[in-house]
Design a protein around this motif. Structure first.
Motif, PDB file in Angstrom:
ATOM      1  N   ILE A 133     -16.771   5.065 -35.912  1.00 14.48           N
ATOM      2  CA  ILE A 133     -16.045   6.299 -36.250  1.00 14.48           C
ATOM      3  C   ILE A 133     -15.550   7.047 -35.012  1.00 14.48           C
ATOM      4  O   ILE A 133     -14.828   8.043 -35.143  1.00 14.48           O
ATOM      5  N   GLU A 134     -15.920   6.578 -33.821  1.00  9.67           N
ATOM      6  CA  GLU A 134     -15.402   7.185 -32.589  1.00  9.67           C
ATOM      7  C   GLU A 134     -14.247   6.385 -32.002  1.00  9.67           C
ATOM      8  O   GLU A 134     -13.664   6.769 -30.991  1.00  9.67           O
ATOM      9  N   ARG A 135     -13.915   5.266 -32.613  1.00  5.88           N
ATOM     10  CA  ARG A 135     -12.805   4.450 -32.136  1.00  5.88           C
ATOM     11  C   ARG A 135     -11.467   5.056 -32.551  1.00  5.88           C
ATOM     12  O   ARG A 135     -11.402   5.822 -33.524  1.00  5.88           O
ATOM     13  N   PRO A 136     -10.383   4.724 -31.844  1.00  9.15           N
ATOM     14  CA  PRO A 136      -9.057   5.213 -32.248  1.00  9.15           C
ATOM     15  C   PRO A 136      -8.723   4.761 -33.672  1.00  9.15           C
ATOM     16  O   PRO A 136      -9.192   3.713 -34.134  1.00  9.15           O
ATOM     17  N   LEU A 137      -7.902   5.529 -34.347  1.00  6.55           N
ATOM     18  CA  LEU A 137      -7.529   5.255 -35.739  1.00  6.55           C
ATOM     19  C   LEU A 137      -6.993   3.844 -35.911  1.00  6.55           C
ATOM     20  O   LEU A 137      -7.366   3.139 -36.858  1.00  6.55           O
ATOM     21  N   GLN A 138      -6.128   3.398 -34.998  1.00  3.46           N
ATOM     22  CA  GLN A 138      -5.535   2.074 -35.138  1.00  3.46           C
ATOM     23  C   GLN A 138      -6.601   0.980 -35.087  1.00  3.46           C
ATOM     24  O   GLN A 138      -6.555   0.017 -35.857  1.00  3.46           O
ATOM     25  N   GLU A 139      -7.580   1.128 -34.213  1.00  4.76           N
ATOM     26  CA  GLU A 139      -8.665   0.142 -34.124  1.00  4.76           C
ATOM     27  C   GLU A 139      -9.489   0.139 -35.401  1.00  4.76           C
ATOM     28  O   GLU A 139      -9.866  -0.923 -35.912  1.00  4.76           O
ATOM     29  N   MET A 261     -15.029   7.329 -46.062  1.00  2.00           N
ATOM     30  CA  MET A 261     -14.082   7.864 -45.086  1.00  2.00           C
ATOM     31  C   MET A 261     -13.428   9.170 -45.527  1.00  2.00           C
ATOM     32  O   MET A 261     -12.786   9.827 -44.722  1.00  2.00           O
ATOM     33  N   VAL A 262     -13.591   9.548 -46.791  1.00  2.00           N
ATOM     34  CA  VAL A 262     -13.148  10.893 -47.199  1.00  2.00           C
ATOM     35  C   VAL A 262     -13.796  11.924 -46.288  1.00  2.00           C
ATOM     36  O   VAL A 262     -13.162  12.906 -45.886  1.00  2.00           O
ATOM     37  N   LEU A 263     -15.044  11.683 -45.936  1.00  2.00           N
ATOM     38  CA  LEU A 263     -15.780  12.627 -45.080  1.00  2.00           C
ATOM     39  C   LEU A 263     -15.520  12.421 -43.600  1.00  2.00           C
ATOM     40  O   LEU A 263     -15.436  13.375 -42.841  1.00  2.00           O
ATOM     41  N   TYR A 264     -15.410  11.165 -43.178  1.00  2.00           N
ATOM     42  CA  TYR A 264     -15.425  10.890 -41.747  1.00  2.00           C
ATOM     43  C   TYR A 264     -14.061  10.632 -41.131  1.00  2.00           C
ATOM     44  O   TYR A 264     -13.889  10.787 -39.927  1.00  2.00           O
ATOM     45  N   ASN A 265     -13.098  10.217 -41.922  1.00  2.00           N
ATOM     46  CA  ASN A 265     -11.749  10.008 -41.399  1.00  2.00           C
ATOM     47  C   ASN A 265     -10.781   9.919 -42.573  1.00  2.00           C
ATOM     48  O   ASN A 265     -10.452   8.837 -43.050  1.00  2.00           O
ATOM     49  N   GLN A 266     -10.338  11.092 -43.025  1.00  2.00           N
ATOM     50  CA  GLN A 266      -9.472  11.136 -44.203  1.00  2.00           C
ATOM     51  C   GLN A 266      -8.147  10.435 -43.947  1.00  2.00           C
ATOM     52  O   GLN A 266      -7.555   9.855 -44.861  1.00  2.00           O
ATOM     53  N   GLU A 267      -7.709  10.446 -42.700  1.00  2.00           N
ATOM     54  CA  GLU A 267      -6.448   9.771 -42.364  1.00  2.00           C
ATOM     55  C   GLU A 267      -6.586   8.257 -42.558  1.00  2.00           C
ATOM     56  O   GLU A 267      -5.669   7.594 -43.052  1.00  2.00           O
ATOM     57  N   LEU A 268      -7.739   7.699 -42.192  1.00  2.00           N
ATOM     58  CA  LEU A 268      -7.977   6.271 -42.401  1.00  2.00           C
ATOM     59  C   LEU A 268      -8.082   5.959 -43.892  1.00  2.00           C
ATOM     60  O   LEU A 268      -7.532   4.952 -44.365  1.00  2.00           O
ATOM     61  N   GLU A 269      -8.774   6.805 -44.622  1.00  2.00           N
ATOM     62  CA  GLU A 269      -8.895   6.616 -46.070  1.00  2.00           C
ATOM     63  C   GLU A 269      -7.522   6.537 -46.722  1.00  2.00           C
ATOM     64  O   GLU A 269      -7.227   5.609 -47.481  1.00  2.00           O
ATOM     65  N   GLN A 270      -6.665   7.495 -46.403  1.00  4.79           N
ATOM     66  CA  GLN A 270      -5.334   7.518 -46.999  1.00  4.79           C
ATOM     67  C   GLN A 270      -4.472   6.364 -46.499  1.00  4.79           C
ATOM     68  O   GLN A 270      -3.671   5.796 -47.248  1.00  4.79           O
TER      69      GLN A 270
END
Length: 366
Positions: A133-139, A261-270
């Motif tokens: 969860i600390e990696r860049p979004l693309q990774e 990922m709703v909690l930890y990275n909503q952008e990744l979830e979507q």
């Protein structure tokens, strides 16, 4: 004399088992670490709520002769032993499946034996350079898709395949998912009668799309695919929890991951939901939504089931968790995105009510 709380029972269990395990582990050539995050914090609730689950300890340690970090799983409980043996068989079976076209990576198994009444499994601890969860979004997106595609490559499509896996893996059909949802819904609407209509609407969605759900069954799926159950090293994903592998709807793993990922990275979830929408058949988006609803209902049911087993701040927190995940459920039913402010407000309350021990455990998990 007052009845022991679930936490008190767990603490007594840990103390008794560790007193016996420490010298045993030492004689096998390993040493336990002083801090053991996997048996602390809210870990005891999983045992208290899931009554069919066996008792076992998951411990961190190192090999004495070279200092190599290891994960040790140990139990004297009958159900716990069956779980470890099942996990061992799942791992062995996956290494020989000839209808899986991608490679599955697992930590090396150093020991699997019975000793002094314990069943003990020792695995390599996978060090990772950066938590997922600390990696860049693309990774995050690339690794997620890599893992899901690897699971999708294993599909039991003919009688011979089913024959090979049915003695090892649970197999779930669309009817199983609908039945499971119905059971969760029954208890949830008793607790939250005002939400009956939205859960009935979700149930109709599942019933109306049962054919689409069945269309994507018989795939290998990791039903608890979240960052604390896999690690990344040298560009390779290692699965840690083999007992959560089963053959069912291929979107079940996706569903668990996206809900997390709703909690930890909503952008990744979507982003992953959008990937399915534009790159796969329309029926896949339907199937994914259906499985997300099933898994959200399961999560809500889990926290409802903890209420009578908790006290104080943790009980307050779990009531807030129920409210939050019902909100996520409602938005998904309506094909809407939950407001990021709602997420932030929830996380703020969650962190306020969490114990310091649980906060520390969460750091170690990710």
């Amino acid at each position: 004399m007052a009845q022991q709380s679930e936490l008190e029972k767990w603490n007594l269990y840990k103390k008794q088992e560790l007193a016996l395990l420490k010298p045993l582990i030492r004689n096998l050539g390993f040493e336990l670490e002083n801090k053991q995050p996997h048996i602390s914090g809210e870990r005891y609730l999983m045992q208290a709520v899931t009554t069919t689950s066996g008792k076992k300890l998951i411990l961190l340690g190192h090999r004495k002769h070279d200092g190599k970090c290891v994960v040790i799983k140990a139990t004297r409980d009958g159900n716990g032993m069956r779980e470890l043996e099942h996990e061992h068989v799942c791992r062995s079976t996956l290494e020989t499946i000839d209808f899986a076209y991608d490679t599955f990576f697992f930590p090396q198994e150093f020991l699997f034996l019975k000793k002094s009444g314990f069943l003990i499994a020792v695995y390599e601890y996978i060090e990772q350079e950066t938590p997922f969860i600390e990696r860049p979004l693309q990774e995050q997106a690339l690794f997620s898709l890599q893992a899901f595609k690897a699971q999708e490559s294993a599909r039991a499509t003919v009688h011979n395949h089913i024959k090979r896996i049915k003695k090892t893996f649970e197999i779930r059909s669309s009817a199983d998912y609908l039945e499971t949802f119905s059971k969760f819904k029954k208890d949830i609407v008793i607790y939250a009668p005002a939400k009956k209509e939205v859960f009935e609407k979700a149930q109709r969605y599942l019933q109306e799309n049962q054919e689409n759900i069945e269309q994507y069954c018989h795939f290998l799926t990791h039903v608890d695919f979240v960052p604390h159950n896999f690690r990344i090293k040298d560009g390779v994903i290692y699965l840690l929890d083999y007992s959560s592998l089963r053959f069912g709807n291929k979107h079940e793993g996706w569903a668990r991951f996206l809900n997390f990922m709703v909690l930890y990275n909503q952008e990744l979830e979507q982003g992953l939901a959008h990937y399915i929408k534009i790159n796969r058949a329309p029926e896949e988006s339907v199937s994914l939504k259906a499985l997300r609803l099933v898994r959200l209902a399961e999560l809500i049911w889990y926290y409802w089931n903890t209420l009578e087993k908790t006290r104080g701040d943790l009980q307050k927190l779990n009531k807030i968790r129920i409210e939050f995940w019902i909100s996520v459920f409602e938005r998904l039913v309506e094909d809407e995105i939950i407001d990021p402010k709602t997420i932030q407000n929830y996380k703020k309350e969650r962190d306020r009510l969490r114990s310091e021990e649980e906060k520390e455990r969460q750091k170690k998990l990710h």
